[in-house]
Design a protein around this motif. Structure first.
Motif, PDB file in Angstrom:
ATOM      1  N   ILE A   1       0.823  -1.208   0.000  1.00 37.81           N
ATOM      2  CA  ILE A   1       0.000   0.000   0.000  1.00 37.81           C
ATOM      3  C   ILE A   1       0.859   1.261   0.000  1.00 37.81           C
ATOM      4  N   THR A   2       1.911   1.273   0.835  1.00 35.34           N
ATOM      5  CA  THR A   2       2.657   2.516   0.993  1.00 35.34           C
ATOM      6  C   THR A   2       3.779   2.696  -0.004  1.00 35.34           C
ATOM      7  N   GLU A   3       4.407   1.604  -0.455  1.00 35.66           N
ATOM      8  CA  GLU A   3       5.607   1.767  -1.269  1.00 35.66           C
ATOM      9  C   GLU A   3       5.425   1.403  -2.734  1.00 35.66           C
ATOM     10  N   ILE A   4       4.469   0.548  -3.020  1.00 39.48           N
ATOM     11  CA  ILE A   4       4.427   0.021  -4.376  1.00 39.48           C
ATOM     12  C   ILE A   4       3.213   0.498  -5.167  1.00 39.48           C
ATOM     13  N   ALA A   5       2.052   0.411  -4.564  1.00 36.58           N
ATOM     14  CA  ALA A   5       0.856   0.788  -5.310  1.00 36.58           C
ATOM     15  C   ALA A   5       0.816   2.293  -5.524  1.00 36.58           C
ATOM     16  N   PRO A   6       0.282   2.729  -6.660  1.00 33.66           N
ATOM     17  CA  PRO A   6       0.079   4.164  -6.848  1.00 33.66           C
ATOM     18  C   PRO A   6      -0.887   4.670  -5.788  1.00 33.66           C
ATOM     19  N   LYS A   7      -0.804   5.956  -5.474  1.00 33.45           N
ATOM     20  CA  LYS A   7      -1.504   6.487  -4.313  1.00 33.45           C
ATOM     21  C   LYS A   7      -2.978   6.125  -4.257  1.00 33.45           C
ATOM     22  N   LYS A   8      -3.676   6.280  -5.397  1.00 33.31           N
ATOM     23  CA  LYS A   8      -5.110   6.031  -5.376  1.00 33.31           C
ATOM     24  C   LYS A   8      -5.416   4.559  -5.120  1.00 33.31           C
ATOM     25  N   VAL A   9      -4.668   3.694  -5.784  1.00 38.99           N
ATOM     26  CA  VAL A   9      -4.881   2.261  -5.595  1.00 38.99           C
ATOM     27  C   VAL A   9      -4.597   1.898  -4.141  1.00 38.99           C
ATOM     28  N   GLY A  10      -3.500   2.452  -3.619  1.00 40.28           N
ATOM     29  CA  GLY A  10      -3.150   2.183  -2.232  1.00 40.28           C
ATOM     30  C   GLY A  10      -4.262   2.612  -1.293  1.00 40.28           C
ATOM     31  N   GLY A  11      -4.825   3.785  -1.570  1.00 44.43           N
ATOM     32  CA  GLY A  11      -5.919   4.278  -0.746  1.00 44.43           C
ATOM     33  C   GLY A  11      -7.122   3.359  -0.804  1.00 44.43           C
ATOM     34  N   LEU A  12      -7.417   2.851  -1.990  1.00 48.45           N
ATOM     35  CA  LEU A  12      -8.552   1.941  -2.133  1.00 48.45           C
ATOM     36  C   LEU A  12      -8.331   0.667  -1.351  1.00 48.45           C
TER      37      LEU A  12
ATOM     38  N   ALA B   1      18.956   5.720   0.689  1.00 52.23           N
ATOM     39  CA  ALA B   1      19.144   4.360   0.175  1.00 52.23           C
ATOM     40  C   ALA B   1      19.129   4.349  -1.347  1.00 52.23           C
ATOM     41  N   VAL B   2      18.155   5.047  -1.920  1.00 48.06           N
ATOM     42  CA  VAL B   2      18.040   5.062  -3.381  1.00 48.06           C
ATOM     43  C   VAL B   2      19.283   5.669  -4.022  1.00 48.06           C
ATOM     44  N   ALA B   3      19.793   6.754  -3.411  1.00 46.39           N
ATOM     45  CA  ALA B   3      20.961   7.430  -3.980  1.00 46.39           C
ATOM     46  C   ALA B   3      22.194   6.540  -3.994  1.00 46.39           C
ATOM     47  N   LEU B   4      22.218   5.521  -3.140  1.00 52.46           N
ATOM     48  CA  LEU B   4      23.349   4.605  -3.128  1.00 52.46           C
ATOM     49  C   LEU B   4      23.226   3.529  -4.199  1.00 52.46           C
ATOM     50  N   GLY B   5      22.106   3.566  -4.938  1.00 53.27           N
ATOM     51  CA  GLY B   5      21.933   2.572  -5.982  1.00 53.27           C
ATOM     52  C   GLY B   5      21.161   1.350  -5.526  1.00 53.27           C
ATOM     53  N   ALA B   6      20.229   1.549  -4.585  1.00 51.37           N
ATOM     54  CA  ALA B   6      19.440   0.415  -4.108  1.00 51.37           C
ATOM     55  C   ALA B   6      18.222   0.203  -4.993  1.00 51.37           C
ATOM     56  N   THR B   7      17.837  -1.050  -5.176  1.00 51.08           N
ATOM     57  CA  THR B   7      16.558  -1.323  -5.837  1.00 51.08           C
ATOM     58  C   THR B   7      15.453  -1.010  -4.822  1.00 51.08           C
ATOM     59  N   ARG B   8      14.220  -1.023  -5.264  1.00 48.48           N
ATOM     60  CA  ARG B   8      13.146  -0.646  -4.344  1.00 48.48           C
ATOM     61  C   ARG B   8      13.070  -1.590  -3.151  1.00 48.48           C
TER      62      ARG B   8
ATOM     63  N   GLU C   1      15.506  -3.269  -1.909  1.00 49.21           N
ATOM     64  CA  GLU C   1      16.658  -3.015  -1.058  1.00 49.21           C
ATOM     65  C   GLU C   1      16.453  -1.754  -0.232  1.00 49.21           C
ATOM     66  N   MET C   2      15.805  -0.757  -0.832  1.00 51.99           N
ATOM     67  CA  MET C   2      15.510   0.460  -0.082  1.00 51.99           C
ATOM     68  C   MET C   2      14.579   0.136   1.082  1.00 51.99           C
ATOM     69  N   ILE C   3      13.563  -0.697   0.829  1.00 55.20           N
ATOM     70  CA  ILE C   3      12.632  -1.075   1.890  1.00 55.20           C
ATOM     71  C   ILE C   3      13.368  -1.788   3.007  1.00 55.20           C
ATOM     72  N   ARG C   4      14.262  -2.706   2.619  1.00 52.58           N
ATOM     73  CA  ARG C   4      14.965  -3.496   3.633  1.00 52.58           C
ATOM     74  C   ARG C   4      15.965  -2.640   4.395  1.00 52.58           C
ATOM     75  N   MET C   5      16.563  -1.655   3.722  1.00 57.82           N
ATOM     76  CA  MET C   5      17.639  -0.888   4.319  1.00 57.82           C
ATOM     77  C   MET C   5      17.129   0.299   5.126  1.00 57.82           C
ATOM     78  N   ALA C   6      16.108   0.995   4.572  1.00 64.08           N
ATOM     79  CA  ALA C   6      15.699   2.245   5.195  1.00 64.08           C
ATOM     80  C   ALA C   6      14.329   2.179   5.854  1.00 64.08           C
ATOM     81  N   VAL C   7      13.369   1.475   5.213  1.00 64.09           N
ATOM     82  CA  VAL C   7      11.999   1.548   5.707  1.00 64.09           C
ATOM     83  C   VAL C   7      11.759   0.616   6.892  1.00 64.09           C
ATOM     84  N   LEU C   8      12.042  -0.666   6.696  1.00 63.22           N
ATOM     85  CA  LEU C   8      11.731  -1.635   7.753  1.00 63.22           C
ATOM     86  C   LEU C   8      12.510  -1.392   9.056  1.00 63.22           C
TER      87      LEU C   8
END
Lengths: 279, 252, 332
Positions: free
Chosen positions: C115-126, C215-222, C224-231
């Motif tokens: 919902i928060t990281e992958i779906a576009p905002k409207k879809v996530g909201g739904l 995370a993204v600026a270091l060249g992380a995939t999405r 990897e960004m979730i694992r490194m920064a979000v979680l």
């Protein structure tokens, strides 16, 4: 396969996994709704809304007494629960601030997590035992006890959103604090408070456990408030666990009516909340 | 000197807002280019286009081309992940990962590409921290949490983290604006040293800083590149009146 | 507020003020009474909580006196003989809740991330709205679906499959009844996922953009960004969400009662029927035959209360730091 390709594959894989999980989470919702609508709609008729359940084995009948009973219980519970919740919130928002207020808030949050069956046991001890019998009053009491913390917290949040300048303006004009609070602050927060109340009502309209040994349920129409009374969730429960197909159908219809009611309440609450934001 | 990065007719739209208009310029290898201009002139937006950070913004639209060593990073099939390895970024507010130690922060980016041996990691951490002049200050507490460092140290840590993945270009978005004067000075000294190995593009609202650290300065106004040239020339004999007005403090 | 309503309010206020210009000496008394009355109502909340503890403790006293500590590990529950032991219900509650949480947590966190990281905002909201809808369905309706649809389905398909393929393990032995520990675990999982998902979603939304950009600026995939920064950032909040879900699972009454089989036995097999603390109260309380029976049920209620209180306090503590950062101090 290079390291980079591996990483990208892992990324795609995890994205897929998350999408799959989301689907898995939503599937029961879809299934349950389909079932309720399909099975429930088949038994909906005028009889359903006007008749009480037939004795076991006979076909037909309805859940009229349950609907009336639920309405009565909710009305009684609200009559007690809403004022207590609102005025309690007024205290916290307007006069509170010390450690005691913190304790009250904490208690309200904790109470929200207590299983509702325990609230039923408290109502049992408070009313059923001294009255030596199950009653609609006891059921309403249990529901009110569930309502109070919910209404308290949501009302307090709404009151806190009212800008202080509004209160100050009123007080500066010489209006006493109690009247300021009632006519100005509360009035200003009313839409949000209503939203909270509607959600609390939606919540208690589906509660079953606390009614099991307070209102108890009734095959017929309840005559007095001091007697057991039927309620929709209770009827859905007894019909569902009974071995009769007919009663199962009634249960599905009851579920359809209940869910429609709750859905309507929630939508109204949301609509109220949104129109408030536009202002 | 070689051209490391080149922008060709770069435009950035955020929905209706045309934030960056037809920007074309080149960035020389192993030089420091400063991008200056008043608030809202699009400097950060231009910077973030260079490492495709706008990919993260849903309503951003980037058109035009941006070349890294002659290859368009916005071409179909260009890989943002690889590009960001080669073009690193340091942000305005230091943002070390709060759940990680100093050691883990430095090696975080490098670890993305697979397991490395402990010795290898130690080596990379040490050399990166030395290069940002942070090694002596933290070498005895590498396992301490990164948030225990001061603001200036955290920023140098972020720079160390950025260079640990061995980029070719380093983008800096007002890297010292959140720091005290002493830390700012240290960062500026760092930039002077870093340009030997990397191509540096720095956005700054501090004109004096731009004059101090950069070889080339580009002046932006309302999303357009107004003037770009040798720093000394821009600050002494600018060609456009707008540039002169900004330099002399008449606006912005 | 729009100027029109501001004007109306001003008129109303002036009106009020005129009405009270000459009642100033009564003002002080009225205010004090008001404060007192509202205080009374506010304390009602504290009173309810205290009442709960006092009443349950008081009513359980006869059982506590008769069985003492043996009540907890006691395995026999026989109303006729007056023997009461809580262990089968503790077992049922713990096992069903823990297993349900083990299954629900990865699903919930994954959905919240989607919902928060992958779906576009409207879809996530739904999707978020649909999940909230799931949370609003009453327990008895989950139970209705559980007993009339899910349990028979389990009996027809899943349970025979498990018994056949994995029957050598003690966890899948016995005849397929449909109503069973397995059914309870499934229904609890379905019911608890919306809660964990909603709270986790809120927690994830508090992760600062700057962390993700680092995370993204270091060249992380999405991922990897979730694992490194979000979680890592949301760790304690997510834990709080899970524990809150555990509290709900332990307290769930109707749905579980309708699908668990209501047999007080302790078995390792998921296919076997079981019994939980809220379920035995729900089934037996209204018709409790003797004073000691009622008292024993009250004591079970007391244990249930303590367990849920402890779990909820722990969850509130973990989530407190997250709610503090929210605007308006919103309650989660």
């Amino acid at each position: 396969m290079t390291q980079l390709t591996l990483r990208k594959l892992k990324n795609s894989g995890m994205t897929l996994a998350m999408a799959a999980a989301t689907l898995a989470v939503l599937i029961p919702l879809i299934l349950i709704f389909i079932h309720i609508v399909r099975m429930g709609a088949s038994s909906i008729s005028l009889d359903f809304f006007t008749q009480i359940p037939r004795p076991t084995g006979e076909t037909g009948g309805g859940m009229a007494n349950g609907m009336v009973g639920s309405a009565l219980l909710i009305a009684l519970a609200s009559a007690f629960g809403i004022p207590v919740g609102i005025f309690g919130a007024v205290y916290l928002a307007e006069f509170g601030g010390g450690r005691l207020s913190g304790a009250i808030r904490f208690s309200a949050d904790i109470l929200a997590g207590v299983p509702s069956i325990i609230t039923g046991m408290v109502a049992y001890a408070l009313l059923v035992v001294p009255m030596k019998g199950f009653s609609a009053l006891a059921g309403a009491c249990a529901l009110a006890l569930i309502m109070i913390p919910i209404v308290l917290r949501t009302t307090e949040e709404q009151l806190k959103l009212v800008p202080t300048t509004l209160r100050e303006a009123s007080l500066a004009l010489g209006v006493p604090l109690w009247r300021t609070t009632l006519k100005v602050t509360l009035h200003s927060a009313m839409k949000g408070v209503m939203t909270g109340i509607l959600l609390a009502i939606a919540r208690i309209s589906g509660e079953t456990a606390p009614l099991l040994f307070t209102a108890l349920g009734n095959q017929f129409w309840g005559k007095k408030l001091t007697e057991p009374i039927a309620a929709m969730p209770l009827q859905i429960f007894s019909f569902a666990i009974a071995p009769y197909e007919d009663w199962h159908r009634l249960a599905w219809s009851g579920a359809l009516v209940l869910v429609t009611l709750m859905f309507t309440l929630s939508l109204t609450a949301r609509y109220l909340g949104r129109s408030k934001q536009k202002n | 000197m070689n051209t490391k990065v080149q922008l060709d007719n770069l435009n950035v739209h955020f929905g209706e807002n045309h934030a960056v208009k037809n920007v074309s310029m080149t960035f020389r290898e192993n030089s420091v280019t400063a991008i200056i201009g008043p608030s809202g002139c699009g400097k950060s937006t231009v910077l973030r286009s260079i490492n495709r950070m706008h990919d993260l913004t849903p309503d951003a639209r980037v058109t035009g081309r941006a070349f890294l060593d002659g290859k368009d990073i916005y071409a179909n099939g260009a890989d943002a992940v690889t590009i960001r390895r080669r073009i690193g970024m340091v942000f305005q507010k230091p943002n070390p990962f709060p759940a990680m130690s100093i050691y883990d922060n430095v090696i975080a980016g490098y670890r993305l590409n697979g397991r490395i041996s402990r010795d290898q990691a130690d080596g990379i951490v040490e050399s990166s921290l030395k290069r940002v002049a942070l090694w002596d200050e933290v070498k005895d507490r590498l396992r301490a949490n990164a948030m225990e460092l001061s603001g200036g140290q955290q920023q140098r840590l972020c720079i160390a983290r950025t260079i640990a993945v061995k980029p070719e270009v380093i983008l800096m978005d007002e890297p010292a604006s959140a720091l005290d004067p002493l830390s700012t000075l240290k960062i500026e000294e760092l930039i002077e040293e870093l340009k030997e190995r990397y191509t540096i593009i720095i956005v700054t609202h501090n004109m004096q800083q731009a004059a101090r650290v950069s070889d080339v300065t580009a002046f932006f106004y309302l999303g357009e590149l107004i003037e770009c040239g040798e720093t000394r020339k821009i600050f002494t004999t600018p060609e456009k009146k707008q540039t002169e007005d900004y330099i002399t403090g008449r606006f912005g | 507020m729009s100027t029109a309503s501001e004007e109306k309010l001003e008129i109303a206020l002036t009106h009020e003020a005129e009405n009270h210009k000459w009642r100033m000496d009564k003002k002080a008394g009225g205010d004090a009474a008001f404060k007192g009355m509202t205080a009374l109502f506010a304390f009602a909340v504290l009173a309810i909580l205290l009442l709960m503890l006092v009443e349950l403790a008081g009513e359980s006293f006869p059982a506590m006196r008769k069985f003492g500590w043996r009540f907890v590990p006691g395995k026999e529950w026989d109303a006729v003989q007056g023997l009461f032991g809580a262990l089968p219900y503790l077992w049922g509650s713990v096992v069903s809740s823990v297993l349900a949480l083990a299954l629900a947590t990865p699903l919930s966190v994954a959905t919240a991330l989607f919902i928060t990281e992958i779906a576009p905002k409207k879809v996530g909201g739904l999707i978020a709205s649909l999940v909230e809808l799931l949370a609003a369905i009453p327990s008895v309706i989950y139970g209705l679906w559980g007993i009339l649809v899910m349990a028979p389905w389990l009996q027809r398909t899943v349970q025979p499959f498990l018994a056949e393929k994995f029957g050598f393990l003690p966890f899948f032995q016995g005849a397929p009844y449909g109503v069973s520990m397995l059914a309870a675990v499934f229904i609890l999982m379905i019911m608890v996922v919306p809660i964990i998902t909603s709270i986790t979603k809120e927690v994830l939304l508090t992760v600062p953009q700057s962390q993700k950009e680092a995370a993204v600026a270091l060249g992380a995939t999405r991922w990897e960004m979730i694992r490194m920064a979000v979680l890592p950032y949301g760790k304690s909040g997510i834990l709080g969400a899970v524990i809150l879900g555990l509290g709900r699972a332990v307290g769930e009454t109707m749905a579980v009662t309708m699908v668990i089989g209501n047999t007080p036995q302790i078995s390792l097999s998921l296919l076997a029927p079981a019994y939980t603390m809220p379920s035995v109260i729900a089934n037996e309380f209204a018709e409790a035959t003797s004073k000691i029976h009622t008292s024993a049920l009250m004591e079970i209620g007391l244990i249930l209360l303590f367990v849920t209180l402890a779990i909820n306090i722990l969850a509130q503590f973990l989530l407190w730091s997250v709610t503090r950062g929210q605007k308006g101090g919103g309650r989660i």
